[in-house]
Scaffold this active site. Structure first.
Site, mmCIF file in Angstrom:
data_model
loop_
_atom_site.group_PDB
_atom_site.id
_atom_site.type_symbol
_atom_site.label_atom_id
_atom_site.label_comp_id
_atom_site.label_asym_id
_atom_site.label_seq_id
_atom_site.Cartn_x
_atom_site.Cartn_y
_atom_site.Cartn_z
ATOM 1 N N ASN A 1 -47.968 -7.042 38.310
ATOM 2 C CA ASN A 1 -49.237 -7.175 37.910
ATOM 3 C C ASN A 1 -49.491 -8.326 37.079
ATOM 4 O OD1 ASN A 1 -49.647 -4.750 39.054
ATOM 5 N ND2 ASN A 1 -49.486 -3.576 37.096
ATOM 6 N N ASN B 1 -45.613 7.547 41.352
ATOM 7 C CA ASN B 1 -46.715 7.325 42.166
ATOM 8 C C ASN B 1 -47.695 8.290 42.727
ATOM 9 O OD1 ASN B 1 -48.243 6.106 44.424
ATOM 10 N ND2 ASN B 1 -46.680 4.737 44.450
ATOM 11 N N HIS C 1 -44.766 -11.785 39.012
ATOM 12 C CA HIS C 1 -45.788 -12.606 39.882
ATOM 13 C C HIS C 1 -46.603 -13.504 38.991
ATOM 14 C CE1 HIS C 1 -44.748 -9.499 43.219
ATOM 15 N NE2 HIS C 1 -43.901 -10.578 43.146
ATOM 16 N N ARG D 1 -61.181 -11.848 38.971
ATOM 17 C CA ARG D 1 -60.556 -11.167 38.195
ATOM 18 C C ARG D 1 -60.268 -11.216 36.730
ATOM 19 N NH1 ARG D 1 -55.971 -11.066 42.520
ATOM 20 N NH2 ARG D 1 -54.705 -9.617 41.061
HETATM 21 C C1 BV8 Z 1 -40.687 -14.179 48.136
HETATM 22 C C2 BV8 Z 1 -49.755 -12.015 42.944
HETATM 23 C C3 BV8 Z 1 -39.013 -15.633 48.593
HETATM 24 C C4 BV8 Z 1 -50.902 -12.360 43.256
HETATM 25 C C5 BV8 Z 1 -48.756 -10.845 44.657
HETATM 26 C C6 BV8 Z 1 -41.492 -9.919 56.116
HETATM 27 C C7 BV8 Z 1 -40.712 -9.030 55.705
HETATM 28 C C8 BV8 Z 1 -40.296 -8.563 54.557
HETATM 29 C C9 BV8 Z 1 -40.685 -9.823 53.534
HETATM 30 C C10 BV8 Z 1 -41.733 -10.854 53.837
HETATM 31 C C11 BV8 Z 1 -41.905 -10.746 55.139
HETATM 32 N N1 BV8 Z 1 -42.674 -12.058 55.272
HETATM 33 C C12 BV8 Z 1 -42.797 -12.534 54.383
HETATM 34 C C13 BV8 Z 1 -42.106 -11.785 53.343
HETATM 35 C C14 BV8 Z 1 -41.983 -11.948 51.800
HETATM 36 C C15 BV8 Z 1 -43.050 -11.697 51.057
HETATM 37 C C16 BV8 Z 1 -43.528 -10.295 51.505
HETATM 38 O O1 BV8 Z 1 -43.106 -9.209 50.747
HETATM 39 N N2 BV8 Z 1 -44.585 -9.825 52.182
HETATM 40 C C17 BV8 Z 1 -44.872 -8.457 52.476
HETATM 41 C C18 BV8 Z 1 -46.330 -8.577 52.624
HETATM 42 C C19 BV8 Z 1 -44.461 -8.223 53.718
HETATM 43 N N3 BV8 Z 1 -43.151 -11.762 49.689
HETATM 44 C C20 BV8 Z 1 -43.123 -12.861 48.957
HETATM 45 O O2 BV8 Z 1 -43.644 -13.792 49.847
HETATM 46 C C21 BV8 Z 1 -42.878 -13.017 47.836
HETATM 47 N N4 BV8 Z 1 -41.886 -14.321 47.415
HETATM 48 O O3 BV8 Z 1 -40.349 -13.469 48.958
HETATM 49 O O4 BV8 Z 1 -39.936 -15.481 48.111
HETATM 50 C C22 BV8 Z 1 -37.824 -15.141 47.503
HETATM 51 C C23 BV8 Z 1 -37.409 -13.993 47.316
HETATM 52 C C24 BV8 Z 1 -36.447 -13.828 46.374
HETATM 53 C C25 BV8 Z 1 -35.659 -14.677 45.823
HETATM 54 C C26 BV8 Z 1 -36.126 -15.968 46.219
HETATM 55 C C27 BV8 Z 1 -37.092 -16.249 46.996
HETATM 56 C C28 BV8 Z 1 -43.986 -13.309 46.466
HETATM 57 C C29 BV8 Z 1 -44.733 -12.139 46.788
HETATM 58 C C30 BV8 Z 1 -45.818 -12.350 45.475
HETATM 59 C C31 BV8 Z 1 -47.155 -12.221 46.382
HETATM 60 N N5 BV8 Z 1 -47.970 -12.091 45.078
HETATM 61 N N6 BV8 Z 1 -49.320 -10.889 43.590
HETATM 62 C C32 BV8 Z 1 -52.039 -11.890 42.922
HETATM 63 O O5 BV8 Z 1 -52.112 -10.741 42.121
HETATM 64 O O6 BV8 Z 1 -53.090 -12.201 43.307
HETATM 65 S S1 BV8 Z 1 -48.152 -9.539 45.569
HETATM 66 C C33 BV8 Z 1 -49.297 -8.457 44.889
HETATM 67 O O7 BV8 Z 1 -49.140 -7.068 46.102
HETATM 68 C C34 BV8 Z 1 -48.944 -7.464 43.803
HETATM 69 O O8 BV8 Z 1 -48.534 -8.420 42.672
HETATM 70 C C35 BV8 Z 1 -47.925 -6.634 44.091
HETATM 71 O O9 BV8 Z 1 -46.654 -7.311 44.005
HETATM 72 C C36 BV8 Z 1 -48.091 -6.716 45.521
HETATM 73 C C37 BV8 Z 1 -47.887 -5.192 45.770
HETATM 74 O O10 BV8 Z 1 -48.921 -4.642 45.307
HETATM 75 P P1 BV8 Z 1 -48.804 -3.192 44.577
HETATM 76 O O11 BV8 Z 1 -48.710 -3.609 42.996
HETATM 77 O O12 BV8 Z 1 -47.677 -2.274 44.832
HETATM 78 O O13 BV8 Z 1 -50.159 -2.429 44.722
HETATM 79 P P2 BV8 Z 1 -50.718 -1.905 45.909
HETATM 80 O O14 BV8 Z 1 -52.041 -1.894 45.954
HETATM 81 O O15 BV8 Z 1 -49.958 -2.500 47.261
HETATM 82 O O16 BV8 Z 1 -50.157 -0.304 45.652
HETATM 83 C C38 BV8 Z 1 -50.572 0.230 44.594
HETATM 84 C C39 BV8 Z 1 -49.823 1.494 44.451
HETATM 85 O O17 BV8 Z 1 -50.046 2.261 43.277
HETATM 86 C C40 BV8 Z 1 -50.091 2.599 45.924
HETATM 87 O O18 BV8 Z 1 -48.498 3.003 46.074
HETATM 88 C C41 BV8 Z 1 -50.535 3.734 45.273
HETATM 89 O O19 BV8 Z 1 -50.317 4.934 45.561
HETATM 90 C C42 BV8 Z 1 -50.259 3.694 43.646
HETATM 91 N N7 BV8 Z 1 -51.281 4.124 42.805
HETATM 92 C C43 BV8 Z 1 -52.813 3.918 42.826
HETATM 93 N N8 BV8 Z 1 -53.421 4.488 41.899
HETATM 94 C C44 BV8 Z 1 -52.383 5.164 41.013
HETATM 95 C C45 BV8 Z 1 -51.146 4.911 41.736
HETATM 96 N N9 BV8 Z 1 -50.093 5.231 41.310
HETATM 97 C C46 BV8 Z 1 -50.141 6.068 40.076
HETATM 98 N N10 BV8 Z 1 -51.335 6.391 39.543
HETATM 99 C C47 BV8 Z 1 -52.331 5.899 39.888
HETATM 100 N N11 BV8 Z 1 -53.307 6.133 39.161
#
Ligand code: BV8
Length: 237
Positions: A94, A204, A111, A59
């Protein structure tokens, strides 16, 4: 003249899609090649550091490709920061540097950042332009093999949460661009902003997991809709 109310912009992978950077959850998404738990968790890194370094090295190389440049969405957000008569903070999920390359200066990478590495030993954060590997030593403390991508993995605490939370509490407008609303705590920011009285906007390509929470929904590619939204907002203020 009174300043206009602060704006907080949350961006996700969709804002960089038109720059040629794959999103996570599209059909050809980044995660498609790998299981999330294998490449974006501390456990995955501990069990196969080479695989995880390779995932981020690929990446980082892509980000350095001259064809990967900021798109009109990044440029419009930099214009908003320059021309809006209030504070603008970009909170990005990002790890690319396209917001900065477009001219945005007030950017928080909650992140982490692809072009930085962190020592698991002393915590020093250094620039990482080339490939990282399991034998790299820390230039600050000398620890061998301690360097990891400066990226927040699942289960790790996002960066600068205090700054982000206070900005969200104070903002008059919260706009989320190109994020699926799946990953917390970022996906919950709209709720916090709305409860604090902000006008909330989602831009979006499609609906997200949290579209129903927003006051205003703008559908279409970020490269078209973000410049138009910025134009409308600047014309109003
Ligand atoms: C935490 C870095 C505690 C790495 C990333 C169960 C329920 C709820 C939550 C949890 C659970 N189990 C665990 C959790 C917590 C967990 C979580 O949320 N899991 C999810 C999967 C359920 N979260 C964590 O672990 C976080 N930490 O909670 O710690 C805490 C919290 C608060 C305070 C103290 C302690 C840490 C999460 C970070 C993980 N790291 N990235 C890397 O990049 O390799 S996550 C990664 O995916 C991204 O960084 C981003 O954040 C995340 C989501 O991705 P998006 O950016 O939204 O991208 P995606 O592909 O999903 O979507 C793209 C969107 O763009 C779509 O909607 C699409 O329609 C749109 N799109 C596409 N093209 C276009 C467009 N829009 C406009 N124009 C276009 N052309």
């Amino acid at each position: 003249m009174a300043m206009s109310e602060p704006i907080v912009v949350l961006t996700g992978a969709g804002v960089s899609a038109e720059s040629g950077i794959r999103t996570f959850r599209a059909s050809d998404g980044l995660w498609e090649d790998h299981r999330v738990e294998d490449v974006a968790t501390p456990e995955g890194f501990a069990s196969d550091p080479l695989l995880v370094h390779r995932f981020y090295n690929e990446r980082r190389q892509q980000l350095r490709d001259p064809s990967v440049r900021p798109n009109p969405a990044h440029e419009a957000l930099a214009r908003l920061e320059r021309e809006y008569d209030g504070d603008v903070l970009v909170v990005t999920q990002n790890i690319d540097d396209l917001h900065e390359r477009a001219g945005s200066r007030n950017v928080v990478h909650m992140h982490g950042e692809l072009l930085k590495a962190r020592c698991a030993g002393c915590g020093a954060v250094v620039a990482a332009v080339g490939d990282l590997g399991p034998t790299d030593s820390c230039e600050a403390c000398g620890a061998l093999g301690a360097m990891r991508p400066h990226v927040v993995w699942f289960g790790e605490i996002p960066l600068l949460m205090d700054e982000i939370s206070s900005a969200i509490q104070r903002c008059g407008t919260f706009v989320a661009i190109g994020t699926s609303g799946l990953v917390y705590p970022a996906a919950g920011f709209v709720q916090v902003a709305g409860l604090a009285g902000a006008h909330t906007v989602e831009i979006n390509l499609t609906t997200s997991y949290v579209t129903s929470v927003f006051d205003e929904v703008v559908t279409g590619p970020a490269g078209e809709q973000v410049p138009a939204w910025v134009e409308r907002l600047l014309a109003r203020t």
